[in-house]
Design an enzyme around this catalytic site. Structure first.
Site, PDB file in Angstrom:
ATOM      1  N   LYS A   1      -9.890  -5.954  10.607  1.00 15.06           N
ATOM      2  CA  LYS A   1      -8.913  -5.258  11.432  1.00 15.06           C
ATOM      3  C   LYS A   1      -8.782  -5.879  12.821  1.00 15.06           C
ATOM      4  O   LYS A   1      -7.695  -5.874  13.408  1.00 15.06           O
ATOM      5  CB  LYS A   1      -9.283  -3.770  11.522  1.00 15.06           C
ATOM      6  CG  LYS A   1      -9.198  -3.031  10.173  1.00 15.06           C
ATOM      7  CD  LYS A   1      -7.791  -3.094   9.592  1.00 15.06           C
ATOM      8  CE  LYS A   1      -7.640  -2.206   8.363  1.00 15.06           C
ATOM      9  NZ  LYS A   1      -6.262  -2.171   7.843  1.00 15.06           N
TER      10      LYS A   1
ATOM     11  N   ASP B   1      -1.469  -7.355  -6.285  1.00  8.15           N
ATOM     12  CA  ASP B   1      -2.661  -7.345  -5.439  1.00  8.15           C
ATOM     13  C   ASP B   1      -2.326  -8.167  -4.199  1.00  8.15           C
ATOM     14  O   ASP B   1      -2.080  -9.381  -4.302  1.00  8.15           O
ATOM     15  CB  ASP B   1      -3.835  -7.957  -6.201  1.00  8.15           C
ATOM     16  CG  ASP B   1      -5.131  -7.970  -5.394  1.00  8.15           C
ATOM     17  OD1 ASP B   1      -5.089  -7.663  -4.184  1.00  8.15           O
ATOM     18  OD2 ASP B   1      -6.180  -8.302  -5.975  1.00  8.15           O
TER      19      ASP B   1
ATOM     20  N   ARG C   1      -1.281  -1.996  -6.221  1.00 10.20           N
ATOM     21  CA  ARG C   1      -1.879  -2.643  -7.391  1.00 10.20           C
ATOM     22  C   ARG C   1      -1.609  -1.914  -8.699  1.00 10.20           C
ATOM     23  O   ARG C   1      -1.449  -2.542  -9.743  1.00 10.20           O
ATOM     24  CB  ARG C   1      -3.398  -2.772  -7.186  1.00 10.20           C
ATOM     25  CG  ARG C   1      -3.799  -3.841  -6.205  1.00 10.20           C
ATOM     26  CD  ARG C   1      -5.299  -3.931  -6.042  1.00 10.20           C
ATOM     27  NE  ARG C   1      -5.860  -2.702  -5.492  1.00 10.20           N
ATOM     28  CZ  ARG C   1      -7.149  -2.501  -5.267  1.00 10.20           C
ATOM     29  NH1 ARG C   1      -8.020  -3.436  -5.575  1.00 10.20           N
ATOM     30  NH2 ARG C   1      -7.575  -1.374  -4.740  1.00 10.20           N
TER      31      ARG C   1
ATOM     32  N   SER D   1      -3.487  -1.899  11.478  1.00 13.14           N
ATOM     33  CA  SER D   1      -4.889  -2.202  11.742  1.00 13.14           C
ATOM     34  C   SER D   1      -5.669  -0.893  11.637  1.00 13.14           C
ATOM     35  O   SER D   1      -5.492  -0.134  10.683  1.00 13.14           O
ATOM     36  CB  SER D   1      -5.051  -2.860  13.118  1.00 13.14           C
ATOM     37  OG  SER D   1      -6.401  -3.190  13.375  1.00 13.14           O
TER      38      SER D   1
ATOM     39  N   TYR E   1     -15.135  -4.487   7.659  1.00 13.98           N
ATOM     40  CA  TYR E   1     -13.875  -3.785   7.938  1.00 13.98           C
ATOM     41  C   TYR E   1     -13.408  -4.075   9.362  1.00 13.98           C
ATOM     42  O   TYR E   1     -12.231  -4.386   9.584  1.00 13.98           O
ATOM     43  CB  TYR E   1     -14.084  -2.289   7.734  1.00 13.98           C
ATOM     44  CG  TYR E   1     -12.811  -1.475   7.809  1.00 13.98           C
ATOM     45  CD1 TYR E   1     -11.845  -1.575   6.811  1.00 13.98           C
ATOM     46  CD2 TYR E   1     -12.585  -0.593   8.862  1.00 13.98           C
ATOM     47  CE1 TYR E   1     -10.677  -0.832   6.863  1.00 13.98           C
ATOM     48  CE2 TYR E   1     -11.422   0.154   8.929  1.00 13.98           C
ATOM     49  CZ  TYR E   1     -10.471   0.036   7.925  1.00 13.98           C
ATOM     50  OH  TYR E   1      -9.316   0.776   7.994  1.00 13.98           O
TER      51      TYR E   1
ATOM     52  N   GLY F   1       0.831  -1.200   0.000  1.00 19.37           N
ATOM     53  CA  GLY F   1       0.000   0.000   0.000  1.00 19.37           C
ATOM     54  C   GLY F   1       0.862   1.245   0.000  1.00 19.37           C
ATOM     55  O   GLY F   1       0.475   2.290   0.533  1.00 19.37           O
TER      56      GLY F   1
END
Length: 269
Positions: free
Chosen positions: A158, A62, A33, A140, A154, A8
């Site tokens: 997390k 990915d 990605r 997280s 979500y 990321g």
């Protein structure tokens, strides 16, 4: 020279962490990605930090696809050597009440946020243990500390990261590898505006109108925690209290959440 891999890493918190380590002279590998955003991230880091672009590797993958993330991370290690610090900042959020959220949306959040982090760790973990050194920071969320209306998928992803981090910490520490987990609040990232547009009014009431933190502030806190070898990293008084005294506070918070949700629904009738 330290080699930092960031999933990321093309935007938001991951990119901000890349800037910090690049300014320190580390070799940086950014994984995300989209190739175009990775190239833009590398350009932004080299321009701001005044470093050679050769110090930054980018790889498109990915994280939810184990073969892709493993290949990308191994390619980065082939270029810059073994990973010394791994930060798993890749994540997605698609809020909505459970009964309106498709199974595909639910599964995608679990696969990216939780399983994607596990895949990234697995790609470097054995090497770190063999060398007896390495640091892993799992990103997280404040939503990994308490359940929030409209965030079932979500929160699940997390919360899972928190449990994974706690168990892995116990296994990794005797082998010289330090595992950490952090719980950022709402953070101003490219993804945040899209999340706000989908956030149910019940969640908006519960979460309030708190101004999101900047990605740079969150990144600085994360890097400082990695430097100090801290296990869990909280942001702000509210999340720190939840992290330390959650079992005591949650019954009262859930009582307040229930009242707030009823008030929203009565207004909408």
């Amino acid at each position: 020279m330290t080699h930092v891999i960031i999933t990321g890493g093309s935007s938001g918190i991951g990119l901000a962490i890349g800037h910090i380590y690049a300014a320190r002279g580390a070799r940086i590998s950014l994984i995300a990605r989209t190739a175009a955003t990775l190239d833009a991230a590398r350009t932004a880091i080299t321009a701001r930090e005044g470093i050679d672009a050769a110090m930054i590797a980018v790889a498109s993958a990915d994280v939810a696809q184990e073969a892709q993330i493993r290949a990308a991370m191994h390619a980065c290690e082939a270029r810059f050597g073994p990973c010394d610090i791994l930060v798993t900042a890749a994540g997605i959020v698609h809020p909505g009440p459970f009964d309106t959220l498709s199974s595909a949306d639910f599964d995608q959040q679990m696969a990216t946020n939780f399983q994607g982090s596990v895949y990234a760790v697995r790609a470097v973990y054995d090497s770190m243990c063999d060398r007896g050194s390495g640091r892993i920071m799992l990103v997280s969320s404040g939503a990994g500390l308490i359940g929030i209306y409209g965030y079932a998928a979500y929160c699940a992803s997390k919360f899972a990261l928190h449990g994974f981090a706690e168990a892995l910490r116990s296994e990794a520490r005797p082998r010289g590898v330090r595992v950490s987990v952090c719980f950022p609040p709402d953070t101003q990232t490219p993804q945040f505006d899209g999340e706000i547009a989908l956030r149910p009014p019940e969640a908006a009431i519960i979460m309030g109108a708190v101004r999101p933190w900047s990605a740079e502030t969150v990144a600085n806190n994360i890097v400082r925690a990695i430097d100090r070898g801290r296990f869990d990293v909280f942001f702000g008084l509210s999340l720190h209290a939840l992290g330390r005294f959650g079992s005591t506070l949650k019954p009262f918070l859930n009582w307040w959440f229930d009242r707030a949700i009823r008030s929203v629904r009565s207004i909408r009738r």
